[in-house]
Write an enzyme that holds these catalytic residues in place. Structure first.
Site, PDB file in Angstrom:
ATOM      1  N   ASP A  97       0.832  -1.203   0.000  1.00 41.57           N
ATOM      2  CA  ASP A  97       0.000   0.000   0.000  1.00 41.57           C
ATOM      3  C   ASP A  97       0.873   1.263   0.000  1.00 41.57           C
ATOM      4  OD1 ASP A  97      -2.316   1.467   0.041  1.00 41.57           O
ATOM      5  OD2 ASP A  97      -2.648   1.251   2.194  1.00 41.57           O
ATOM      6  N   ARG A 155       0.044   7.654  -2.741  1.00 45.25           N
ATOM      7  CA  ARG A 155       0.548   8.756  -1.899  1.00 45.25           C
ATOM      8  C   ARG A 155       2.016   9.054  -2.188  1.00 45.25           C
ATOM      9  NH1 ARG A 155      -0.961   6.116   3.379  1.00 45.25           N
ATOM     10  NH2 ARG A 155      -1.488   4.443   1.935  1.00 45.25           N
ATOM     11  N   ASN A 202     -10.613  -3.246  -6.260  1.00 42.25           N
ATOM     12  CA  ASN A 202      -9.845  -2.207  -6.970  1.00 42.25           C
ATOM     13  C   ASN A 202     -10.429  -1.814  -8.332  1.00 42.25           C
ATOM     14  OD1 ASN A 202      -6.584  -3.274  -5.713  1.00 42.25           O
ATOM     15  ND2 ASN A 202      -7.921  -1.645  -4.979  1.00 42.25           N
TER      16      ASN A 202
HETATM   17  C1  FPP Z   1      -2.009   0.134  -3.308  1.00 42.32           C
HETATM   18  O1  FPP Z   1      -1.538   1.453  -3.266  1.00 42.32           O
HETATM   19  C2  FPP Z   1      -1.497  -0.505  -4.482  1.00 42.32           C
HETATM   20  C3  FPP Z   1      -2.243  -1.109  -5.467  1.00 42.32           C
HETATM   21  C4  FPP Z   1      -3.696  -1.191  -5.444  1.00 42.32           C
HETATM   22  C5  FPP Z   1      -1.598  -1.654  -6.646  1.00 42.32           C
HETATM   23  C6  FPP Z   1      -0.367  -2.446  -6.350  1.00 42.32           C
HETATM   24  C7  FPP Z   1       0.311  -2.630  -7.626  1.00 42.32           C
HETATM   25  C8  FPP Z   1       1.630  -2.639  -7.803  1.00 42.32           C
HETATM   26  C9  FPP Z   1       2.651  -2.526  -6.745  1.00 42.32           C
HETATM   27  C10 FPP Z   1       2.159  -2.715  -9.141  1.00 42.32           C
HETATM   28  C11 FPP Z   1       1.987  -4.049  -9.784  1.00 42.32           C
HETATM   29  C12 FPP Z   1       2.919  -5.039  -9.278  1.00 42.32           C
HETATM   30  C13 FPP Z   1       3.544  -5.901 -10.076  1.00 42.32           C
HETATM   31  C14 FPP Z   1       4.406  -6.925  -9.468  1.00 42.32           C
HETATM   32  C15 FPP Z   1       3.453  -5.846 -11.550  1.00 42.32           C
HETATM   33  P1  FPP Z   1      -2.585   2.617  -3.369  1.00 42.32           P
HETATM   34  O2  FPP Z   1      -2.769   2.972  -4.793  1.00 42.32           O
HETATM   35  O3  FPP Z   1      -3.861   2.240  -2.676  1.00 42.32           O
HETATM   36  O4  FPP Z   1      -1.850   3.748  -2.612  1.00 42.32           O
HETATM   37  P2  FPP Z   1      -2.521   4.923  -1.774  1.00 42.32           P
HETATM   38  O5  FPP Z   1      -3.120   4.283  -0.544  1.00 42.32           O
HETATM   39  O6  FPP Z   1      -1.344   5.783  -1.459  1.00 42.32           O
HETATM   40  O7  FPP Z   1      -3.530   5.593  -2.642  1.00 42.32           O
END
Ligand code: FPP
Length: 223
Positions: free
Chosen positions: A12, A16, A60
């Site tokens: 996560d 941000r 998501n």
């Molecule tokens: C959460 O951060 C992250 C996700 C929903 C996506 C995770 C995806 C990756 C790390 C990239 C794909 C991975 C691979 C291995 C190809 P958020 O967007 O909720 O962050 P926030 O809470 O700061 O908004």
């Protein structure tokens, strides 16, 4: 010392991380995807046999379409970039979650990649895409019903997407929630929450968390 067979990570804080530097959220996802290699290397060094990462949840899809499309383009890139590398480094690749909802080309690439690395045995690298623990449990109970098996702990465990119990669950990004990730497998997991945003989550921090885990007494309900 505890045995550490399985680490699961809720990655996560990408959005941000990007915002903090005045960039759009997608840059954070790209930086997060790039950081996965460091985490995997560290797990290989500690001889951790299973690493499960939460990349895209069943919830998501509610994000803006351009963000969802970008994350899926990262999956496509990831599969082409790491196919040979994983094979050479002994990494067995698997995607878990309901992949039937993904586009056919991505499904084919995922299955091809998994088939290509299925005999590798240094580490199982499991990437959760369109995954939710509640959805996994419903799919698991359906499988059990179709196979005419009894509902018991052993049959549920065997029919999950991932059967190995999680020893250590880490969530980056300063949120103290489990967010529907591997609920069955985490029944006795040690849980570590860190404020670090995932793109900044270093192998050094992971090493410290692993060392703390190895030195923590786990009782599994005993004394
Ligand atoms: C959460 O951060 C992250 C996700 C929903 C996506 C995770 C995806 C990756 C790390 C990239 C794909 C991975 C691979 C291995 C190809 P958020 O967007 O909720 O962050 P926030 O809470 O700061 O908004």
């Amino acid at each position: 010392m505890n045995e550490l067979k399985h680490i699961a990570i809720i990655m996560d804080g990408n959005g941000r991380w990007a915002k903090k530097q005045g960039l759009i959220r997608s840059f954070g996802h790209k930086a997060g995807a790039n950081n996965v290699e460091n985490i995997l290397k560290c797990c290989l060094e500690f001889n951790v046999k299973n690493l499960s990462l939460f990349a895209f949840s069943t919830e998501n899809w509610q994000r803006p379409k351009n963000e969802v499309d970008f994350i899926f383009s990262l999956f496509d890139d990831y599969l082409s970039k790491y196919k040979e590398k994983f094979k050479n480094e002994g990494v067995c690749f698997k995607v878990f979650g309901d992949i039937t909802k993904l586009n056919q080309k991505l499904q084919n690439n995922i299955l091809e990649f998994s088939e290509y690395t299925k005999n590798e045995n240094k580490i199982n690298f499991n990437l959760a895409i369109n995954y939710g623990a509640k959805d996994e449990l419903v799919r698991t109970f359906k499988k059990i019903q179709e196979k005419n098996l009894q509902i018991n702990e052993e049959n549920i465990t065997k029919n999950l997407d991932i059967s190995t119990d999680v020893d250590l669950l880490i969530r980056t990004g300063d949120c103290t929630r489990i967010s529907n990730f591997m609920l069955w497998q985490c029944a006795y997991a040690q849980i570590h929450f860190t404020k670090t945003l995932f793109p900044d989550f270093s192998s050094l921090e992971l090493e410290q968390i692993i060392n703390d885990f190895l030195n923590t007494k786990r009782t599994f309900g005993g004394v």
